[in-house]
Write a protein that holds these residues in place. Structure first.
Motif, PDB file in Angstrom:
ATOM      1  N   ILE A 121       1.718   5.062   0.358  1.00 43.60           N
ATOM      2  CA  ILE A 121       1.221   6.288   0.968  1.00 43.60           C
ATOM      3  C   ILE A 121       2.134   7.426   0.518  1.00 43.60           C
ATOM      4  CG2 ILE A 121       0.767   7.503   3.130  1.00 43.60           C
ATOM      5  CD1 ILE A 121       0.048   4.807   4.351  1.00 43.60           C
ATOM      6  N   VAL A 152      -6.073   2.472   7.866  1.00 40.97           N
ATOM      7  CA  VAL A 152      -5.603   3.862   7.917  1.00 40.97           C
ATOM      8  C   VAL A 152      -6.675   4.729   8.563  1.00 40.97           C
ATOM      9  CG1 VAL A 152      -4.800   5.826   6.560  1.00 40.97           C
ATOM     10  CG2 VAL A 152      -4.232   3.492   5.837  1.00 40.97           C
ATOM     11  N   ARG A 165      -2.845  -2.547   7.250  1.00 42.33           N
ATOM     12  CA  ARG A 165      -3.310  -1.800   6.081  1.00 42.33           C
ATOM     13  C   ARG A 165      -4.523  -0.925   6.417  1.00 42.33           C
ATOM     14  NH1 ARG A 165      -1.140  -3.816   1.037  1.00 42.33           N
ATOM     15  NH2 ARG A 165      -2.890  -2.883  -0.085  1.00 42.33           N
ATOM     16  N   LEU A 221     -10.177   5.870   7.167  1.00 43.55           N
ATOM     17  CA  LEU A 221     -10.055   6.211   5.752  1.00 43.55           C
ATOM     18  C   LEU A 221     -10.073   4.897   4.981  1.00 43.55           C
ATOM     19  CD1 LEU A 221      -9.589   8.465   3.633  1.00 43.55           C
ATOM     20  CD2 LEU A 221      -7.138   8.028   3.886  1.00 43.55           C
ATOM     21  N   ARG A 222     -11.114   4.687   4.187  1.00 37.72           N
ATOM     22  CA  ARG A 222     -11.301   3.408   3.512  1.00 37.72           C
ATOM     23  C   ARG A 222     -11.257   3.589   1.987  1.00 37.72           C
ATOM     24  NH1 ARG A 222     -15.143   2.998   7.946  1.00 37.72           N
ATOM     25  NH2 ARG A 222     -14.346   1.465   9.446  1.00 37.72           N
ATOM     26  N   PRO A 223     -10.997   2.511   1.241  1.00 36.31           N
ATOM     27  CA  PRO A 223     -10.978   2.611  -0.221  1.00 36.31           C
ATOM     28  C   PRO A 223     -12.234   3.263  -0.760  1.00 36.31           C
ATOM     29  CG  PRO A 223     -10.161   0.476   0.473  1.00 36.31           C
ATOM     30  CD  PRO A 223     -10.691   1.145   1.706  1.00 36.31           C
ATOM     31  N   ILE A 271      -2.628   5.809  -1.189  1.00 32.42           N
ATOM     32  CA  ILE A 271      -3.321   6.818  -0.390  1.00 32.42           C
ATOM     33  C   ILE A 271      -2.575   8.135  -0.534  1.00 32.42           C
ATOM     34  CG2 ILE A 271      -3.913   7.546   1.958  1.00 32.42           C
ATOM     35  CD1 ILE A 271      -4.284   4.585   2.636  1.00 32.42           C
ATOM     36  N   LEU A 311       0.874  -1.165   0.000  1.00 30.55           N
ATOM     37  CA  LEU A 311       0.000   0.000   0.000  1.00 30.55           C
ATOM     38  C   LEU A 311       0.913   1.217   0.000  1.00 30.55           C
ATOM     39  CD1 LEU A 311      -2.807   1.319   0.320  1.00 30.55           C
ATOM     40  CD2 LEU A 311      -2.490   1.140   2.800  1.00 30.55           C
ATOM     41  N   HIS A 336      -8.191   7.540  -0.588  1.00 28.39           N
ATOM     42  CA  HIS A 336      -7.800   6.127  -0.546  1.00 28.39           C
ATOM     43  C   HIS A 336      -8.241   5.482  -1.856  1.00 28.39           C
ATOM     44  CE1 HIS A 336      -6.955   2.143   0.684  1.00 28.39           C
ATOM     45  NE2 HIS A 336      -7.080   2.328   1.998  1.00 28.39           N
TER      46      HIS A 336
END
Length: 239
Positions: A185, A223, A221, A234-236, A201, A183, A196
């Motif tokens: 960032i 956030v 993973r 904070l999600r996809p 992200i 992932l 996201h």
């Protein structure tokens, strides 16, 4: 495995203090004083106190704070300017002193006339600051997460990534929707609120343009954006 991250600072020392305060509040809730704080670069330019930002980060690291500070393209441009050179990745027609870059405000934060020749500018910037900028790492890996300023070139091994890509890349990285080995960032590309995208992200929320400075906490993973009231997941798909 917990870590924290702060987006592009751009000379906003007061906002940096506030971001660190939100992290300290989260540390108090979790009892974790050791999780690293990764600063995603672009410490300088546009904001009023780039000198103060660098000084604060230098002193924090020397005092033993678990702070990791990455190199952004603006930090690299500043370093090039101190050496009397122009960043070769800078768009044609632009210089470090162009108002769109914000380098003038960085030099003014050191009490300097931006029109001074590079040798006089370099002589007036503390050697500790110059060494700090020159030694900034390009990325930091932690478990399933890769922290980097701008992004990575998809499909290229981490050891084969170029510095230009790690601090400057946009479209090939931003447009890629497949999975990365981690992932990712990053900052560099300004967004109104943290975004996201599943594989990456973006937490550059425009501190250099009077926007907020975002701080997040990452666990595995998962956030969370840190606010004065606490964590916000904070999600996809969040943008």
């Amino acid at each position: 495995m917990r870590s924290y991250a702060i987006g592009d600072i751009h000379g906003q020392l007061d906002k940096l203090h506030a971001a660190h305060a939100r992290i300290m509040a989260d540390r108090a809730r979790t009892g974790d004083a050791e999780a690293p704080v990764i600063h995603l670069g672009d410490l300088v330019d546009r904001g009023p106190d780039s000198c103060g930002v660098i000084d604060h980060l230098v002193k924090g690291q020397l005092s033993g704070q678990p702070w990791i500070v990455l190199k952004g393209n603006h930090d690299r441009m500043f370093g090039y300017h101190l050496d009397g050179r122009r960043d070769p990745a800078l768009r044609a027609g632009l210089t470090y002193l162009d108002p769109r870059i914000g380098g003038r405000r960085t030099l003014q934060s050191y009490g300097l006339d931006p029109e001074l020749p590079a040798p006089r500018v370099a002589a007036a910037v503390p050697q500790a600051h110059r060494d700090f900028i020159a030694s900034l790492p390009l990325y930091h890996r932690m478990g399933e997460v890769l922290y980097v300023h701008a992004g990575i070139r998809p499909g290229v091994a981490l050891d084969d990534q170029t510095e230009d890509d790690l601090v400057w890349i946009r479209a090939p990285f931003l447009d890629f929707t497949g999975a990365h080995p981690w992932l990712v960032i990053h900052g560099h590309t300004t967004c109104k609120t943290p975004e996201h995208h599943g594989n990456r992200i973006d937490i550059d929320t425009g501190a250099g343009y009077d926007g907020p400075l975002t701080a997040i906490v990452v666990e595995g993973r998962e956030v969370f954006v840190l606010t004065d009231e606490g964590r916000v997941p904070l999600r996809p798909g969040a943008a």
